[in-house]
Design an enzyme around this catalytic site. Structure first.
Site, PDB file in Angstrom:
ATOM      1  N   GLY A   8      79.276  21.075  27.197  1.00 35.04           N
ATOM      2  CA  GLY A   8      78.470  21.967  26.364  1.00 35.04           C
ATOM      3  C   GLY A   8      77.462  22.766  27.175  1.00 35.04           C
TER       4      GLY A   8
ATOM      5  N   ARG B  56      64.743  33.430  14.594  1.00 34.25           N
ATOM      6  CA  ARG B  56      65.845  33.677  15.544  1.00 34.25           C
ATOM      7  C   ARG B  56      65.897  35.173  15.834  1.00 34.25           C
ATOM      8  NH1 ARG B  56      67.881  29.728  18.184  1.00 34.25           N
ATOM      9  NH2 ARG B  56      68.477  28.609  16.291  1.00 34.25           N
TER      10      ARG B  56
ATOM     11  N   ASN C 263      65.017  28.094  27.354  1.00 28.48           N
ATOM     12  CA  ASN C 263      65.219  27.043  26.335  1.00 28.48           C
ATOM     13  C   ASN C 263      66.270  26.023  26.730  1.00 28.48           C
ATOM     14  OD1 ASN C 263      66.765  29.560  25.892  1.00 28.48           O
ATOM     15  ND2 ASN C 263      67.810  28.416  24.293  1.00 28.48           N
TER      16      ASN C 263
ATOM     17  N   VAL D 130      74.107  22.657  27.055  1.00 23.84           N
ATOM     18  CA  VAL D 130      73.036  21.833  27.625  1.00 23.84           C
ATOM     19  C   VAL D 130      73.605  20.895  28.695  1.00 23.84           C
ATOM     20  CG1 VAL D 130      71.267  20.097  27.122  1.00 23.84           C
ATOM     21  CG2 VAL D 130      71.637  21.985  25.527  1.00 23.84           C
TER      22      VAL D 130
ATOM     23  N   CYS E 192      63.184  22.089  21.960  1.00 29.28           N
ATOM     24  CA  CYS E 192      62.827  23.092  22.974  1.00 29.28           C
ATOM     25  C   CYS E 192      61.533  23.844  22.644  1.00 29.28           C
ATOM     26  CB  CYS E 192      63.968  24.078  23.156  1.00 29.28           C
ATOM     27  SG  CYS E 192      64.724  24.605  21.615  1.00 29.28           S
TER      28      CYS E 192
ATOM     29  N   HIS F 103      63.221  31.339  24.953  1.00 25.66           N
ATOM     30  CA  HIS F 103      62.441  31.338  23.716  1.00 25.66           C
ATOM     31  C   HIS F 103      61.035  31.877  24.031  1.00 25.66           C
ATOM     32  CE1 HIS F 103      65.596  29.217  21.806  1.00 25.66           C
ATOM     33  NE2 HIS F 103      65.008  28.077  21.511  1.00 25.66           N
TER      34      HIS F 103
END
Ligand code: NAP
Ligand code: 3JN
Length: 342
Positions: free
Chosen positions: A17, A241, A321, A19, A135, A248
């Site tokens: 993934g 968002r 993030n 992350v 995050c 972020h």
């Protein structure tokens, strides 16, 4: 006394993934002392190989038996996988660092931002699990901890501007497709988000709760109180968002207990761990999402006094993030574990 290991067996759960991939790159970038790296994901990834430190490593399917001989298990495969498999990993002797929301508010599980509450890590022995915060909470608290220690914080009002990468690979693709469809005059369709994200701002991250806030907003409230060990601190959040791929941004307004000037905040943050002060607005210098990508530091700027109250400060806080918001924070926790405990 148990002999200290020089190298550790590390499992990355959710290695395929966004992350998980960042975790591998952070482990490499920080020269984490690794004996074996075990990559775990779903059956969909069976047969996949990922590069780690110049070597191809086969991805294995996650099961409860995946953790034999593992010292540290870094989880980022979603909260339901954490609930199902993290206790099994801990039972087999691994210390789990979990990126999901599964255990964050569990009173027996430490919730840690190393620059803020490193001392809490020692509580890991209760359940063998340490939780990584959300995050948006992490970057806000890296910036606010020095103020909290110096003058105290009564209340935080925060609005976030969160990148689509926080939702994962499908959301990055959705933004890209919508931009391409717009440019070629096609109708844009939304699947991941409830509305078009291209050229738009969505005041909804995650689902709505009965109090009118979203889950993401309440994570910021509850996690901040737990990490600061301060149930008296007021926090109110609006999570938005925005059509940004990575990074972020947050507009943070703080009411402090004692007066502090903008210059004092700048001096303080210029020497605070994990912070990069970027604050010369006259020269057009302030933190930008496009500049934080790949960086370990949280950038802080636009520091000014809130003239509407007696003791108030405004800040603009920007961080990668996927790095400090997830992978880096988890690896920093693992670094502390090996330096002090295992
Ligand atoms: P992603 O890109 O969609 O990756 C999901 C990973 O989980 C993939 O490796 C996937 O494996 C694996 N997975 C899914 N279902 C599985 C199953 N049944 N068994 C084993 N592995 C499974 O998502 P991401 O953006 O990396 O985020 C992953 C999680 O990290 C999130 O759900 C969230 O809990 C956490 N997260 C935390 C933060 C934070 O604020 N700290 C930020 C972002 C994400 P396959 O490739 O085989 O499907
Ligand atoms: O949306 C973002 O920018 C951050 C998303 C975090 C996230 C996404 C899916 C599930 C989380 C989280 O870390 O809180 C979770 C979750 O584990 O609940």
């Amino acid at each position: 006394m148990k002999e200290k290991k020089l190298k550790y067996n590390v499992a990355v759960v959710g290695a395929t993934g966004a992350v998980g991939g960042a975790m591998l790159s952070v482990l490499e970038r920080r020269n984490f002392p690794i004996n074996e790296i075990r990559l775990l994901a779903s059956e969909r990834s069976l047969g996949k190989k990922l590069m780690f430190c110049g070597t191809e490593v086969a991805v294995q399917v996650l099961t409860k038996d995946s953790f034999k001989g593992i010292d540290i298990a870094l989880f980022s495969a979603g909260a339901s996988r954490s609930l199902e498999f993290a206790p099994a990993a801990a039972a087999s002797g691994a210390v789990v660092v979990d990126n999901s929301s599964a255990f964050r508010m569990d009173p027996e599980i430490p919730l840690v931002v190393p620059e803020v509450n490193l001392h809490a890590i020692k509580q890991y022995t209760k359940r063998g699990i340490i939780a990584n915060p959300n995050c948006s909470t992490i970057q806000m608290l890296v910036a606010l901890k020095p103020l909290y220690d110096k003058v105290g914080i009564k209340r935080i009002v925060v609005s976030t501007y969160q990148a689509v990468s926080g939702t994962g690979a499908k959301a990055i693709e959705e933004l890209q497709t919508q931009i391409q469809d717009y440019a070629s005059g096609k109708t844009m369709s939304a699947k991941v988000y409830p509305h078009q994200i291209a050229f738009n701002c969505l005041p909804q991250i995650d689902s709505f709760l009965e109090n009118g806030y979203t889950k993401e907003e309440m994570k910021m409230v509850n996690e901040t109180r737990k990490i600061f060990e301060d149930s008296s601190i007021g926090v109110t959040a609006t999570a938005v968002r925005v059509p940004v791929y990575f990074g972020h941004s947050e507009a943070v307004n703080v009411e402090t207990k004692k007066k502090i000037t903008a210059q004092e905040v700048k001096d303080l943050l210029a020497q605070s761990p994990g912070v990069q002060l970027v604050d010369d607005p006259q020269k057009g210098q302030y933190p930008l999402a496009i500049d934080c990508v790949g960086k370990f530091e949280t950038m802080v700027g636009r520091i000014r006094e809130d003239e509407s109250i007696e003791k108030g400060i405004n800040l603009w806080v920007v961080s990668d993030n996927i790095l400090k918001g997830a992978a880096l924070n988890a690896v920093q926790i693992a670094e502390h574990l090996i330096s002090q405990y295992i």
